[in-house]
Design a protein around this motif. Sequence first.
Motif, PDB file in Angstrom:
ATOM      1  N   GLN A  95       0.843  -1.194   0.000  1.00  0.00           N
ATOM      2  CA  GLN A  95       0.000   0.000   0.000  1.00  0.00           C
ATOM      3  C   GLN A  95       0.879   1.246   0.000  1.00  0.00           C
ATOM      4  O   GLN A  95       0.521   2.269  -0.585  1.00  0.00           O
ATOM      5  CB  GLN A  95      -0.919   0.023   1.220  1.00  0.00           C
ATOM      6  N   PHE A  96       2.041   1.128   0.666  1.00  0.00           N
ATOM      7  CA  PHE A  96       3.039   2.185   0.649  1.00  0.00           C
ATOM      8  C   PHE A  96       4.293   1.620  -0.007  1.00  0.00           C
ATOM      9  O   PHE A  96       4.706   0.493   0.282  1.00  0.00           O
ATOM     10  CB  PHE A  96       3.360   2.648   2.067  1.00  0.00           C
ATOM     11  N   ASP A  97       4.902   2.383  -0.891  1.00  0.00           N
ATOM     12  CA  ASP A  97       6.084   1.916  -1.610  1.00  0.00           C
ATOM     13  C   ASP A  97       7.256   2.845  -1.332  1.00  0.00           C
ATOM     14  O   ASP A  97       7.100   4.083  -1.353  1.00  0.00           O
ATOM     15  CB  ASP A  97       5.838   1.906  -3.125  1.00  0.00           C
ATOM     16  N   TYR A  98       8.412   2.259  -1.077  1.00  0.00           N
ATOM     17  CA  TYR A  98       9.637   3.060  -1.090  1.00  0.00           C
ATOM     18  C   TYR A  98       9.979   3.275  -2.558  1.00  0.00           C
ATOM     19  O   TYR A  98      10.376   2.347  -3.252  1.00  0.00           O
ATOM     20  CB  TYR A  98      10.763   2.338  -0.345  1.00  0.00           C
ATOM     21  N   ASP A 132      16.884  10.965   0.180  1.00  0.00           N
ATOM     22  CA  ASP A 132      16.755   9.694  -0.527  1.00  0.00           C
ATOM     23  C   ASP A 132      15.608   8.833  -0.006  1.00  0.00           C
ATOM     24  O   ASP A 132      15.356   7.754  -0.540  1.00  0.00           O
ATOM     25  CB  ASP A 132      18.069   8.908  -0.466  1.00  0.00           C
ATOM     26  N   ILE A 133      14.917   9.292   1.031  1.00  0.00           N
ATOM     27  CA  ILE A 133      13.722   8.575   1.500  1.00  0.00           C
ATOM     28  C   ILE A 133      12.513   9.188   0.808  1.00  0.00           C
ATOM     29  O   ILE A 133      12.039  10.266   1.174  1.00  0.00           O
ATOM     30  CB  ILE A 133      13.585   8.647   3.030  1.00  0.00           C
ATOM     31  N   THR A 134      12.047   8.514  -0.223  1.00  0.00           N
ATOM     32  CA  THR A 134      10.873   8.975  -0.973  1.00  0.00           C
ATOM     33  C   THR A 134       9.845   7.854  -1.010  1.00  0.00           C
ATOM     34  O   THR A 134      10.199   6.670  -1.090  1.00  0.00           O
ATOM     35  CB  THR A 134      11.251   9.377  -2.406  1.00  0.00           C
ATOM     36  N   PHE A 135       8.586   8.232  -0.950  1.00  0.00           N
ATOM     37  CA  PHE A 135       7.509   7.254  -0.886  1.00  0.00           C
ATOM     38  C   PHE A 135       6.484   7.476  -1.999  1.00  0.00           C
ATOM     39  O   PHE A 135       6.388   8.563  -2.575  1.00  0.00           O
ATOM     40  CB  PHE A 135       6.766   7.344   0.457  1.00  0.00           C
ATOM     41  N   ASP A 136       5.754   6.449  -2.275  1.00  0.00           N
ATOM     42  CA  ASP A 136       4.521   6.548  -3.045  1.00  0.00           C
ATOM     43  C   ASP A 136       3.417   5.921  -2.190  1.00  0.00           C
ATOM     44  O   ASP A 136       3.611   4.815  -1.678  1.00  0.00           O
ATOM     45  CB  ASP A 136       4.634   5.792  -4.379  1.00  0.00           C
ATOM     46  N   PRO A 137       2.269   6.594  -2.009  1.00  0.00           N
ATOM     47  CA  PRO A 137       1.970   7.930  -2.527  1.00  0.00           C
ATOM     48  C   PRO A 137       2.764   9.014  -1.804  1.00  0.00           C
ATOM     49  O   PRO A 137       3.210   8.820  -0.677  1.00  0.00           O
ATOM     50  CB  PRO A 137       0.470   8.072  -2.253  1.00  0.00           C
ATOM     51  N   ALA A 138       2.932  10.142  -2.488  1.00  0.00           N
ATOM     52  CA  ALA A 138       3.650  11.281  -1.920  1.00  0.00           C
ATOM     53  C   ALA A 138       2.783  12.525  -2.059  1.00  0.00           C
ATOM     54  O   ALA A 138       2.417  12.873  -3.174  1.00  0.00           O
ATOM     55  CB  ALA A 138       4.978  11.479  -2.641  1.00  0.00           C
ATOM     56  N   ILE A 193       4.427  -2.046   3.810  1.00  0.00           N
ATOM     57  CA  ILE A 193       5.519  -1.618   2.954  1.00  0.00           C
ATOM     58  C   ILE A 193       6.531  -2.757   2.934  1.00  0.00           C
ATOM     59  O   ILE A 193       6.649  -3.509   3.916  1.00  0.00           O
ATOM     60  CB  ILE A 193       6.149  -0.301   3.458  1.00  0.00           C
ATOM     61  N   PHE A 194       7.250  -2.922   1.820  1.00  0.00           N
ATOM     62  CA  PHE A 194       8.157  -4.059   1.664  1.00  0.00           C
ATOM     63  C   PHE A 194       9.570  -3.586   1.350  1.00  0.00           C
ATOM     64  O   PHE A 194       9.779  -2.507   0.787  1.00  0.00           O
ATOM     65  CB  PHE A 194       7.677  -4.975   0.532  1.00  0.00           C
ATOM     66  N   ASP A 195      10.538  -4.441   1.685  1.00  0.00           N
ATOM     67  CA  ASP A 195      11.928  -4.167   1.328  1.00  0.00           C
ATOM     68  C   ASP A 195      12.623  -5.484   1.007  1.00  0.00           C
ATOM     69  O   ASP A 195      12.289  -6.536   1.583  1.00  0.00           O
ATOM     70  CB  ASP A 195      12.654  -3.439   2.464  1.00  0.00           C
ATOM     71  N   SER A 196      13.594  -5.423   0.101  1.00  0.00           N
ATOM     72  CA  SER A 196      14.263  -6.628  -0.406  1.00  0.00           C
ATOM     73  C   SER A 196      15.748  -6.617  -0.054  1.00  0.00           C
ATOM     74  O   SER A 196      16.247  -5.680   0.564  1.00  0.00           O
ATOM     75  CB  SER A 196      14.089  -6.700  -1.925  1.00  0.00           C
TER      76      SER A 196
END
Length: 411
Positions: A215-218, A238-244, A262-265
């Motif tokens: 629902q929230f994306d880096y 460098d910390i930017t999100f969608d939606p913004a 939110i996810f991270d790899s």
Amino acid sequence: MLIHHFYQSLKRIFSGYRQIAFLLTALVFAAPASAEATFEKAKPIPLYSYFATGDVNAVVTAPSTLPAPSFVLMGGGPDVDSAFRWLIQRAGITPETGGRFVVIRATGTEAYNPYIYYSDEALTTSTTIAELWVGGASLGLTSVETLVIPSVKAANSPAVNAILSKANVVFIAGGDQSHYIRFWKGTALEQTLKSLMAKNVPVGGTSAGLAVLGQFDYSALYQSATSELSMLDPYYKDITFDPAPLSLQGGFIAPPALANMIFDSHFDSRDRMGRFITFLSRIVAPTSSASGTFGCPGGVLPASSSGNMTARGIGIGVETALLVQGNGNGKPVTAKRVTNPSTTTESAVYFVRPSVPPSVCEPKTPLTVANVEVRKLADPDGVFNMTDWTGVPLYNHLDVTSGTLFPADWY
């Protein structure tokens, strides 16, 4: 190139401009007509690229609508073969029904096509599937297709969306998630993806493809954020999100089954826990009480150790996939972790949730947040309840104090 070298020689021999110009002019006009063949006209850049393996004209009778959603959340690095097979099976594809597997990406090649379609390096469709191959054709796939969609114009192309709309499975490749946000958000492609998800067509993503499934994306519009710099300034550039700005609506695709996440790899291999806790902290809404104001300006969800409408996220290690499935109305969404038999990594999945709001979260100020819950899934038999955030015991409580993570050896 020959003329260039000859010109450089002339400069060393003659100092007069007119002499050089005269000789160059004579050389050009004396050149044989065949010399023109060495200068090729610039080729037009294609709007998009399309690659297909198998028979795209085969009749497909796999169901176009399924009873429950299915997602593969993959952590980057080597692809997990069994996760692709699971997507095919969840799509209801069999040798009798056929099915189309479509990979989308903004850059790259058709490298996924043979890997998913064939069973071994001899490119057979044997039912005996070698490791590092998916064997999709033996499971019933009639085609694997890759679309490289590198612009807003391409994402709005009727041809691109016609191909994607026929997919029985969709997989978003790795690369750069900022391209997906910049090029695909707000386009016909996004609407096609949402239409497929509304019919519960299975969807997967790895690395950058994973990053855009929450629902929230880096969104990573600039450089990739580091843990160290994120904790020292949770609002650094460098910390930017969608939606913004952050919102409960308006995110790119935002599958309902993956709400509030939110996810991270590449999670443990790139030491991303610090930045991930920062991302989650940023999602936590400000709250005020007699003891002060807590949370992060711009946040939109509460922090809590209970309930499913809270800020939470999943970090996934390399060569790791989380198989997320709906189980019908009124039943929780559940997840299992898989990896390749020959993996040399722990291949763990980390479920992270702030239990209390950050006590310090301001621009250009080190972050302080306590009691961040971490649950770790490295057991192939474990099942995590993503609705209730249960099923795996608490692994650790982590704190970030004045921009420093404790304990540092969180993994």
